[in-house]
Each structure stands twice: as structure tokens, then as C-alpha cells.
Design an enzyme around this catalytic site. Structure first.
Site, short mmCIF file in Angstrom:
data_model
loop_
_atom_site.label_atom_id
_atom_site.label_comp_id
_atom_site.label_asym_id
_atom_site.label_seq_id
_atom_site.Cartn_x
_atom_site.Cartn_y
_atom_site.Cartn_z
CE1 TYR A 111 -3.62 2.43 0.21
CE2 TYR A 111 -3.00 2.88 2.48
CZ TYR A 111 -3.77 3.18 1.36
OH TYR A 111 -4.65 4.21 1.40
CE1 TYR A 127 -2.83 0.32 5.74
CE2 TYR A 127 -0.45 0.68 5.81
CZ TYR A 127 -1.55 -0.13 5.52
OH TYR A 127 -1.33 -1.39 5.01
#
Ligand code: NAI
Length: 286
Positions: free
Chosen positions: A172, A182
Site C-alpha cells: 500500500y 494507517y
């Protein structure tokens, strides 16, 4: 001879692992999956009861067959590494041979060799904490489950991979650009995974003629992503700002994985391939 794939990280029909399995099956590969031990029971029950039949449909109308489901916990390399509380846990005690080394041995005993290894798993217990608020334990757990797990899988499966084979993991963009939210060291874990992709491509290329690539995927509302808490916002952000203003389908990632695993990609290794409607290329969206 058809190819045989082992896909680690399939526990329902929503995630990238499932879509990759389908794309590989549609291309004629035999499918083996590794399912996280605590999720094994419900996954196998759902499969057996036909709950996934609709999403097992391949383009030719047939249903994807999963030849075998292996219990797996990719944070443990061999039985000596398993702590007592995990051994005693009901969900773990009900299965056996689920450390990485044992799974590779079992696959070898069952089938001899594989051609394709897919790593579609991640876990960050403190993903909701900012990096600044992440504990050492949480950070190391994220890297263990999300990055080292790939090294371990490759280490143990490489000896049974046929030359010319391919491995694929999922990463990612938070590895290279700041994505607030995140957290828990997951951004660090993905940075490690991408760096390791380059080094392992060299090592596995020289050692076994195996290719190693990673797909940097756009946001998908999988079970793992929902646990992070802001996936709907990410999907909306991507839809608004990416060059291609369309929903990103898991199948698009699956198709890329099938390409990367195929001879069409025979000169691609050590690469991070973006499958994100182009979002990674944007600086500022207007
Ligand atoms: P998912 O929930 O379908 O897949 C994650 C899988 O990892 C689950 O099946 C879970 O049971 C398994 N797992 C967790 N810890 C494990 C362990 N210790 N041993 C074995 N299995 C374990 O979710 P998703 O999102 O499809 O995730 C697949 C990969 O895609 C992950 O690497 C994720 O980081 C990556 N990815 C996901 C994106 C998204 O927006 N969903 C975006 C970019 C990358």
C-alpha cells in the site's frame, strides 16, 4: 501441465486474496489456500455450505475449485516458536501443522511442488494508533505479520517452487507517502515489504529462477481494511482524485496478479506494480 498456486491470506470472498485465487483459477491454475487459523472454521463451513458459490463463478461459468485449504499462522515459523497460550487456545488446538514450515512440508507431501506463491495478508494490532503512539510490541507485531511473514513463506516454499515460478505480495502507498490513519507501524511494514521485494527478487532469482513482485493496490473494503476504520473515506478519496474515476475492483488486482504470475511477465521482478486507478501519480488533485 497446469500451474499450482498457494495463496496465503484467504478467509472470505471479499479480499484481494480471493480475487487473485479466482484470476489464477480462470487462467487454469490449481488453487491451494492458506487460511489464518482463527478464521479457518468459518471459512471452511461457509465454503461447504455454498455461501461463496455466487462469488466462485469464473468468466466461463464454472465455479472456482479450491483443491485444499491449509490452516496457517504466518507469524510462527515452526512449532518451537508457538507460545503456550496460543497452543492452548481452543481455535488453534483444533488444527495442526499451521506454522509456515509445517505448511510448506504438508504442501510438499500433498503435491510435491508449486509454481506460484501469493502473500495476501497483513495484521497490525495497533493500526488505529498513530506511529507516534505505537508501542514497540505493536510495531514489531505489524512487521512480523505483514513483512517477515513473506520472507518466511518464501524461505520455506522456495525449495518446492518450480524454476520460472513467481511470487506476489500486496502493498500500500502508505509505505512511501504519509497516509494519516494507517498507523501502528503498518506504513513501516509496507516499506519493509517493498524493499524486501527488491532484495528477495535478487536472491530468489539467482537461487531458484523465481520472480518476486508486489502489487501496490488501491483501497478495497475488505475485512482487514474495514478494521482500520476509514476505508470508505479512502475509497471516496480515490474515486474523486484518481485519474480513472471509477470503482477499483478486486478483480483488477486479481488480473494483474495473474499477469505477473504468467510467462507474459517473464522479465518483471523486484517491482512494485501500482493497481490503483493511477492515484499514486497525482500530486495535487483539482
Ligand atoms: P483480507 O482481510 O481479505 O486479507 C487479510 C488476510 O490476512 C485475512 O484473511 C486474515 O485472516 C489474514 N491474516 C492476518 N494475520 C494472519 C496471520 N498471522 N497468518 C495468516 N493469515 C493472516 O484483506 P485485504 O485488504 O484483501 O488484505 C490483503 C492484502 O492486501 C494485505 O497485505 C493488505 O495490506 C493489502 N492491501 C489492502 C488494501 C485495501 O484497501 N484493502 C490496499 C492495499 C493493500
Amino acid at each position: 501441465r497446469g500451474k499450482r498456486a498457494f495463496i496465503a491470506g484467504v478467509a472470505d470472498d471479499n479480499g484481494y486474496g480471493w480475487a487473485i485465487a479466482k484470476a489464477l483459477a480462470a487462467a487454469g491454475a490449481e488453487i491451494l489456500v492458506g487460511t489464518w487459523v482463527p478464521a479457518l472454521n468459518i471459512f471452511e463451513t461457509s465454503l461447504r455450505r455454498g455461501k461463496f458459490d455466487e462469488s466462485r463463478k469464473l468468466p466461463d461459468g464454472s465455479l472456482m475449485e479450491i483443491t485444499k485449504v491449509y490452516p496457517l499462522d504466518a507469524v510462527f515459523d515452526s512449532p518451537e516458536d508457538v507460545p503456550d497460550d496460543v497452543k492452548a487456545n481452543k481455535r488453534y488446538a483444533g488444527s495442526s501443522n499451521w506454522t509456515v514450515k509445517e505448511v510448506a512440508e504438508t504442501v510438499k507431501n500433498d503435491f510435491g511442488t508449486i509454481d506460484i506463491l501469493v502473500h495476501s495478508l497483513a495484521n497490525g494490532p495497533e493500526v488505529k494508533n498513530s506511529l507516534l503512539e505505537t508501542s514497540r510490541k505493536g510495531y514489531l507485531a505489524a512487521v512480523s505479520a505483514s513483512s517477515y511473514s513473506f520472507i518466511s513463506l518464501l524461505q520455506h516454499f522456495l525449495p518446492i517452487m518450480n524454476p520460472g515460478g513467481a511470487t506476489i505480495s500486496l502493498t500500500y502507498i502508505a509505505s512511501e507517502r504519509t497516509i494519516p490513519g494507517y498507523g501502528g507501524g503498518m506504513s513501516s511494514a509496507k516499506a519493509a515489504l517493498e524493499s524486501d521485494t527488491r532484495v528477495l527478487a535478487y536472491e530468489a532469482g539467482r537461487k531458484g529462477k523465481i520472480r518476486v513482485n508486489t502489487i501496490s493496490a488501491g483501497p478495497l473494503g475488505s475485512r482487514a481494511a474495514k478494521a482500520i476504520g476509514f476505508i470508505e473515506k479512502m475509497i471516496e478519496y480515490s474515486y474523486v482524485n484518481a485519474p480513472l474515476q471509477k470503482e477499483l475492483l478486486a478483480d483488477e488486482v486479481g488480473n494483474t496478479a495473474a499477469f505477473l504470475a504468467s510467462p507474459l511477465a517473464s522479465a518483471i521482478t523486484g517491482s512494485t506494480i501500482y493497481v490503483d486507478n493511477g492515484l499514486n501519480t497525482m500530486g495535487l488533485a483539482l
